[in-house]
Design an enzyme around this catalytic site. Structure first.
Site, PDB file in Angstrom:
ATOM      1  N   CYS A   2     -62.247  10.167  -4.240  1.00 56.17           N
ATOM      2  CA  CYS A   2     -61.429  10.140  -5.438  1.00 56.17           C
ATOM      3  C   CYS A   2     -60.586   8.868  -5.470  1.00 56.17           C
ATOM      4  O   CYS A   2     -60.426   8.208  -4.451  1.00 56.17           O
ATOM      5  CB  CYS A   2     -60.457  11.318  -5.550  1.00 56.17           C
ATOM      6  N   ARG A  27     -65.227   5.605  -7.339  1.00 54.89           N
ATOM      7  CA  ARG A  27     -64.813   6.554  -6.298  1.00 54.89           C
ATOM      8  C   ARG A  27     -65.134   8.000  -6.666  1.00 54.89           C
ATOM      9  O   ARG A  27     -64.930   8.895  -5.849  1.00 54.89           O
ATOM     10  CB  ARG A  27     -63.303   6.441  -6.068  1.00 54.89           C
ATOM     11  N   TRP A  74     -64.036  13.135  -7.096  1.00 54.51           N
ATOM     12  CA  TRP A  74     -65.370  13.448  -6.580  1.00 54.51           C
ATOM     13  C   TRP A  74     -65.178  14.711  -5.762  1.00 54.51           C
ATOM     14  O   TRP A  74     -64.530  14.704  -4.719  1.00 54.51           O
ATOM     15  CB  TRP A  74     -65.902  12.304  -5.719  1.00 54.51           C
ATOM     16  N   ASN A  98     -56.360  11.981  -2.521  1.00 58.69           N
ATOM     17  CA  ASN A  98     -57.659  11.464  -2.131  1.00 58.69           C
ATOM     18  C   ASN A  98     -57.833  11.773  -0.644  1.00 58.69           C
ATOM     19  O   ASN A  98     -56.996  11.380   0.159  1.00 58.69           O
ATOM     20  CB  ASN A  98     -57.690   9.940  -2.389  1.00 58.69           C
ATOM     21  N   GLY A  99     -58.908  12.502  -0.302  1.00 57.50           N
ATOM     22  CA  GLY A  99     -59.120  12.840   1.112  1.00 57.50           C
ATOM     23  C   GLY A  99     -59.465  14.309   1.249  1.00 57.50           C
ATOM     24  O   GLY A  99     -59.848  14.958   0.270  1.00 57.50           O
ATOM     25  N   GLU A 479     -85.341   2.699   2.244  1.00 56.95           N
ATOM     26  CA  GLU A 479     -84.420   2.264   1.189  1.00 56.95           C
ATOM     27  C   GLU A 479     -85.034   2.523  -0.194  1.00 56.95           C
ATOM     28  O   GLU A 479     -84.345   2.961  -1.114  1.00 56.95           O
ATOM     29  CB  GLU A 479     -84.081   0.781   1.396  1.00 56.95           C
ATOM     30  N   LYS A 483     -83.372   4.863  -3.048  1.00 57.08           N
ATOM     31  CA  LYS A 483     -83.089   4.405  -4.419  1.00 57.08           C
ATOM     32  C   LYS A 483     -83.674   5.388  -5.431  1.00 57.08           C
ATOM     33  O   LYS A 483     -83.020   5.763  -6.389  1.00 57.08           O
ATOM     34  CB  LYS A 483     -83.688   3.023  -4.697  1.00 57.08           C
ATOM     35  N   GLU A 486     -81.804   8.759  -5.448  1.00 53.81           N
ATOM     36  CA  GLU A 486     -80.431   8.631  -5.956  1.00 53.81           C
ATOM     37  C   GLU A 486     -80.381   8.641  -7.481  1.00 53.81           C
ATOM     38  O   GLU A 486     -79.528   9.299  -8.064  1.00 53.81           O
ATOM     39  CB  GLU A 486     -79.818   7.296  -5.499  1.00 53.81           C
ATOM     40  N   HIS A 502     -98.847  12.048  11.410  1.00 55.05           N
ATOM     41  CA  HIS A 502     -98.185  13.049  12.262  1.00 55.05           C
ATOM     42  C   HIS A 502     -97.401  14.067  11.440  1.00 55.05           C
ATOM     43  O   HIS A 502     -96.429  14.644  11.930  1.00 55.05           O
ATOM     44  CB  HIS A 502     -97.278  12.346  13.272  1.00 55.05           C
ATOM     45  N   LYS A 602     -69.727   5.906  -5.525  1.00 59.18           N
ATOM     46  CA  LYS A 602     -70.006   4.589  -4.956  1.00 59.18           C
ATOM     47  C   LYS A 602     -69.403   4.451  -3.570  1.00 59.18           C
ATOM     48  O   LYS A 602     -69.989   3.881  -2.673  1.00 59.18           O
ATOM     49  CB  LYS A 602     -69.425   3.530  -5.899  1.00 59.18           C
TER      50      LYS A 602
HETATM   51  C1  G6P Z   1     -72.590   5.776  -1.017  1.00 58.89           C
HETATM   52  C2  G6P Z   1     -73.279   4.918  -2.074  1.00 58.89           C
HETATM   53  C3  G6P Z   1     -74.440   4.158  -1.452  1.00 58.89           C
HETATM   54  C4  G6P Z   1     -73.955   3.346  -0.268  1.00 58.89           C
HETATM   55  C5  G6P Z   1     -73.244   4.224   0.770  1.00 58.89           C
HETATM   56  C6  G6P Z   1     -72.559   3.392   1.845  1.00 58.89           C
HETATM   57  O1  G6P Z   1     -73.424   6.797  -0.639  1.00 58.89           O
HETATM   58  O2  G6P Z   1     -73.736   5.731  -3.132  1.00 58.89           O
HETATM   59  O3  G6P Z   1     -75.001   3.276  -2.420  1.00 58.89           O
HETATM   60  O4  G6P Z   1     -75.046   2.709   0.338  1.00 58.89           O
HETATM   61  O5  G6P Z   1     -72.227   4.994   0.119  1.00 58.89           O
HETATM   62  O6  G6P Z   1     -71.511   2.689   1.248  1.00 58.89           O
HETATM   63  P1  G6P Z   1     -70.862   1.381   1.849  1.00 58.89           P
HETATM   64  O7  G6P Z   1     -69.801   0.996   0.863  1.00 58.89           O
HETATM   65  O8  G6P Z   1     -70.290   1.756   3.180  1.00 58.89           O
HETATM   66  O9  G6P Z   1     -71.941   0.372   1.966  1.00 58.89           O
END
Ligand code: G6P
Length: 607
Positions: A2, A27, A74, A98-99, A479, A483, A486, A502, A602
């Site tokens: 948050c 956030r 969040w 926040n926390g 990755e 993506k 997500e 496997h 994010k």
């Molecule tokens: C969240 C974001 C990801 C990101 C991850 C790590 O899950 O949605 O896109 O890779 O956090 O974030 P950071 O800021 O530590 O790279």
């Protein structure tokens, strides 16, 4: 997680609070709320969903007042619905948090025995009630806060407005960041400098355990023991300019297309073009003596670390341990004396990564941080700061931060190899030459945007998608899968090509597309064999390779994506583009919220 913000102002604060929330939507964006003090009353407005809903609510029911707090959420405890939105309030005060308050259940039980009714399902509301109870019993707000803070376990940044005290807010932090912003006859608090950027550039970062009484004039900071302390005022570089999408449809799309520029910018700080050498910031430890590197990160940053493991081991012959941050501390890792621990993070605030960093620091490790936000907690706590210059990344799914992290990590691995005497001058020059080719190759990869958009409808109906790759392209397969899940909500997994047989091969039928990441080169033949194993079972292949690879193995694929022919060192940067674009276009076909996908945020500032 948050974002929180507070203003002790000399005029109406609601619009500016909302603007601050807008800048912190990265956030969280489940719900939002604001509370001002006006004519001796708390004026609280909250709305479920995106910030736009709060803006609408405020248009219908304004919140006047020259002092106030606000929050974008969040959800951790309690569904993302209006009653769980912050601020939480009693008759006496309103609070944003926040926390996570880990002992909230016992505190809640205690409050209920006391006959207090809480209206939300959150952990945060207990803090509002605990402080309010002290105030109702006659305590001054400062004493009430000082009594309650030691009772809280977990992580918090708090901002509290007291109905009967319209000239100050109280802020506190432990585990979650909080800054004070110094304005002209106004004072602000917020989760980060970015939130306050349009208001002021004069920022004080509160330290662990600090709390503060924020006034227009005469703000005081206390440490955990309640002693008055002075904390430095720094000038923040956070830009006040609103980050715009320009001609792009989404931030993610814009950020994908920025990669040639920002990777070039980042490389500019890590290589010297005059003599093609690696040039890292000065630091006061002997990198040649490092015998083990420990890498810790989350999400996309973790995958950048996995690619880097190949480079550190190949170039510098240093063993690398790598963990996702949420697992790291709990497996009691063995940390060799004098080791280098490297933390990779776009935001520099991810709670798990930050906690791992502090753990390593306490255990005598040299701390390196590859971060995109130079004012972040990780940046400030590192011994060796290695900034990426990707610029603000707004799309929740990380793209340009990833390729910039790879650029920095490649330079660091090469530097370590040079210092260890394992990379000669000629090889160093070659490595730098290859790295400097990356921006042009990224551009060439972006030229295939339309082809990828055209094939996205083939993938969009899938329920499951597999990504496979070998060697340093294996992390890229993971990755790519991340993506896709997500932003398109399609289930996807990344596998090492050779591992398919496997287990995952059992999933193959003609409805499970398999994305094969395979630049031509020494591992190509083996990956093609794995691809044939999939094809023999009716699997639909999308092959991402260069002209040579596609000529050899492209026939009979569901689709192919052609990449420029590149040196293996920069292949993970270049091949990141098609996996990002594929996820992006599939999400567009599915009509999902690309920049703010459901349930994600994010920057994840809770463990
Ligand atoms: C969240 C974001 C990801 C990101 C991850 C790590 O899950 O949605 O896109 O890779 O956090 O974030 P950071 O800021 O530590 O790279």
């Amino acid at each position: 997680m948050c974002g929180i913000i507070g203003i002790v102002g000399n005029r109406g604060v609601a619009d500016r609070l909302v603007d601050g929330l807008k800048r912190m939507e990265y956030r969280g964006y489940d719900s939002a709320g604001i509370c001002t003090i006006h004519d001796g009353d708390l004026v609280r407005r909250r709305a479920e969903g995106k910030l736009a809903n709060l803006v609408e609510e405020l248009a219908a029911h304004p919140a006047p007042g020259a002092i106030g707090i606000a929050h974008t959420r969040w959800a951790t405890h309690g569904a993302p619905i209006a009653k769980n939105a912050h601020p939480h309030a009693t008759d006496h005060l309103a609070l944003v948090h926040n926390g996570i308050i880990e002992n909230y259940k016992e505190l809640r039980a205690e409050l209920s025995v006391d006959g207090r009714t809480l209206e939300s399902d959150t952990d945060s509301e207990v803090v509002a009630h605990l402080i309010s109870r002290e105030v109702e019993n006659g305590a001054e707000p400062t004493d009430a806060v000082q009594t309650v803070l030691p009772r809280l376990r977990g992580a918090f940044a708090l901002a509290i407005a007291f109905r009967d005290y319209p000239d100050f807010l109280i802020g506190a932090r432990r585990g979650s960041p909080l800054v004070i912003g110094w304005g002209d006859d106004e004072t602000y608090i917020g989760s980060d400098a970015l939130a306050l950027a349009p208001l002021t550039q004069q920022i004080t970062y509160l330290e662990e355990g600090d709390w503060t009484v924020v006034r227009r004039d005469g703000t005081v900071i206390y440490d955990e023991a309640g002693q008055k302390v002075e904390r430095e005022v720094t000038t923040s570089g956070a830009s006040a300019a609103a980050v715009e999408k320009g001609n792009y449809r989404h931030f993610m799309q814009k950020e994908i297309f920025e990669q040639p520029t920002v990777v070039a910018q980042t490389l500019g700080s890590y290589v010297r073009q005059a003599d093609n050498s690696v040039a890292l910031p000065q630091f006061d430890f002997d990198i040649s003596s490092i015998r083990r590197v420990t890498i810790v990160a989350c999400g996309t940053s973790y995958y950048a670390g996995l690619v880097a493991k190949y480079w550190f081991e190949q170039f510098a012959r240093v063993p690398v341990d790598i963990d996702v941050a949420s697992e790291f501390r709990y497996r009691e890792p063995v940390l060799e004396e004098g080791g280098l621990s490297l933390f990779i993070s776009q935001s520099g605030e991810t709670a798990d990564t930050l906690a791992a960093l502090r753990h390593c620091k306490e255990n005598g490790q040299t701390i390196g941080a590859v971060v995109n936000v130079p004012t972040s907690s990780m940046a400030r706590e590192a011994d060796l700061l290695l900034p990426t210059h990707a610029g603000p990344e707004i799309g929740v799914a990380s793209t340009k931060a990833f390729t910039c992290q790879l650029a920095v990590l490649a330079a660091l691995a090469a530097h370590m190899a040079v210092k260890k005497g394992l990379m000669g001058r000629e090889e160093e020059q070659k490595v730098v030459e290859h790295l400097l080719q990356a921006p042009a190759c990224l551009n060439a990869a972006l030229d295939h945007d339309e082809d990828i958009a055209a094939m996205a409808p083939l993938i969009a109906p899938a329920r499951d998608v597999l990504y496979i790759g070998r060697g340093q392209d294996f992390p890229l397969a993971m990755e790519g899968a991340l993506k896709l899940k997500e932003i398109s909500y399609i289930h996807a997994e990344g596998y090492a090509s050779g591992e398919m047989k496997h287990g995952p091969i059992a999933l193959i039928d003609d409805e499970v597309p398999v994305i094969v990441i395979a630049p031509s080169g020494p591992l190509f033949e083996k990956t093609v064999s794995n691809m044939e194993e999939v094809r023999a079972r009716g699997g639909q292949i999308v092959l991402i390779s260069d002209a040579k690879g596609l000529a050899e193995a492209g026939e009979g694929c569901l689709a192919t994506i052609e990449m420029p022919e590149v040196h293996p060192l920069i292949a993970p940067l270049v091949y990141a583009i098609p996996v990002q674009l594929l996820a992006y276009h599939v999400a567009c076909v599915k009509g999902t919220d690309v920049d703010q996908p459901r349930n994600l945020a994010k920057s994840v500032t809770v463990e």
